[in-house]
Design an enzyme around this catalytic site. Structure first.
Site, PDB file in Angstrom:
ATOM      1  CG  LEU A 133     -32.243 -10.169 -30.930  1.00 10.18           C
ATOM      2  CD1 LEU A 133     -32.236 -11.547 -30.277  1.00 10.18           C
ATOM      3  CD2 LEU A 133     -33.488  -9.999 -31.793  1.00 10.18           C
ATOM      4  CG  ASP A 134     -35.453  -4.334 -28.093  1.00  8.47           C
ATOM      5  OD1 ASP A 134     -34.724  -3.585 -28.758  1.00  8.47           O
ATOM      6  OD2 ASP A 134     -36.689  -4.382 -28.209  1.00  8.47           O
ATOM      7  NE  ARG A 135     -30.745  -5.338 -19.235  1.00  9.37           N
ATOM      8  CZ  ARG A 135     -31.678  -5.757 -18.389  1.00  9.37           C
ATOM      9  NH1 ARG A 135     -32.957  -5.690 -18.721  1.00  9.37           N
ATOM     10  NH2 ARG A 135     -31.347  -6.248 -17.199  1.00  9.37           N
TER      11      ARG A 135
END
Length: 296
Positions: A133-135
């Site tokens: 997942l993105d940050r």
């Protein structure tokens, strides 16, 4: 060392061992060659060959010897563990946490916390991320505990056998349900941003509006493909960027990240046919946004 046992059913009788391991159990061709070459596969206690023909009732034993060294430092980071079995660990990642160490984020990542958990629980595993997942996206991340489990889970994702559902708060009033089937790619090789582009990879996002008003909408999204930034690109393209998504939309006064949460995963257990369903409730910052817009 991992020891994996399979029982041959009537449906698999007559199949070659290598085909059974590859097509029924998710082993890669490379791993099959490695374990058969090193006498690490047994049928009913006897060393097996790749072209052995299986019979109903046969017991297949696979021994996987791995190099389990990894340059990730254990860090005492609290983990919200949603599910765990002998093959996988599923964690609810908070927003603003990077999943794996990078040049700019050497510590404080989800992987650092998972390595610490494996150490504390005496599990001789390295961190093998199945999905990322993105940050700034919160939600469910799967970590495989072995090379075999990682390959099996990766195959499920590749074959669209994992149900992946997200919740997003988007700008504007959306209604009903539908499907966005639009190709995505980078406009140039040095671009971080993706966009809908005719020559891109096919990307399919199904959506259903849960509740909305004239300002924002809470939307459930089901991914059929897994392109980078897929949900963010698709929603922005149809005029409803995710709230707080400064790359594809606008800054928000109520949340300092994109309001996107990976809230549900459904997949088959690596060993066995039973289904695993994992859910992670909306994080506090997204709940606060819904309250601000009277959508709680």
């Amino acid at each position: 060392m991992d020891r994996i046992i399979f029982k041959v059913t009537k449906e698999d009788e007559g199949k070659r061992l290598d085909n059974f391991l590859k097509y029924e159990k998710g082993f890669s061709t490379r791993l099959i060659k490695k374990i058969t070459k090193n006498d690490c596969v047994f049928i009913n206690g006897k060393v097996a060959w790749a072209d052995d023909i299986l019979k109903e009732g046969d017991e297949i034993e696979v021994i996987i010897k791995e190099n389990k060294s990894q340059d990730i430092s254990p860090e005492d980071i609290p983990l919200d563990i949603v599910y765990e079995d002998e093959d996988v660990l599923v964690v609810n990642k908070p927003p603003f946490m990077v999943v794996h160490p990078t040049k700019s984020h050497q510590s404080g990542t989800l992987a650092n916390g998972v390595m610490n958990y494996f150490t504390k629980t005496s599990q001789n595993c390295i961190v093998r991320l199945v999905n990322r997942l993105d940050r700034d996206t919160s939600g469910l991340v799967i970590i495989a505990k072995s090379q075999f489990a990682h390959q099996a889970m990766a195959k499920m994702f590749e074959n669209n056998q994992v149900k992946k559902e997200y919740l997003a708060i988007v700008e504007g009033k959306m209604e009903g349900k539908g499907t966005i089937d639009l190709p995505i790619d980078r406009p140039s090789l040095d671009s971080v941003k993706r966009c809908v582009i005719e020559t891109g990879q096919r990307a399919i996002t199904h959506y259903e509006v849960i509740k909305s008003n004239n300002e924002v909408s809470l939307v459930k999204l089901l991914l059929e493909t897994g392109r980078t930034h897929q949900i963010r690109v698709h929603l922005s393209h149809i005029g409803h960027p995710i709230l707080g998504d400064e790359l594809y939309g606008n800054k928000s006064h109520f949340i300092n990240r994109q309001a996107l949460h990976a809230y549900k995963l459904v997949f088959k257990k690596v060993r066995g046919d039973s289904l695993v369903e994992c859910k992670a409730d909306l994080p506090l910052d997204m709940l606060k946004v819904l309250k601000e817009y009277n959508l709680e």
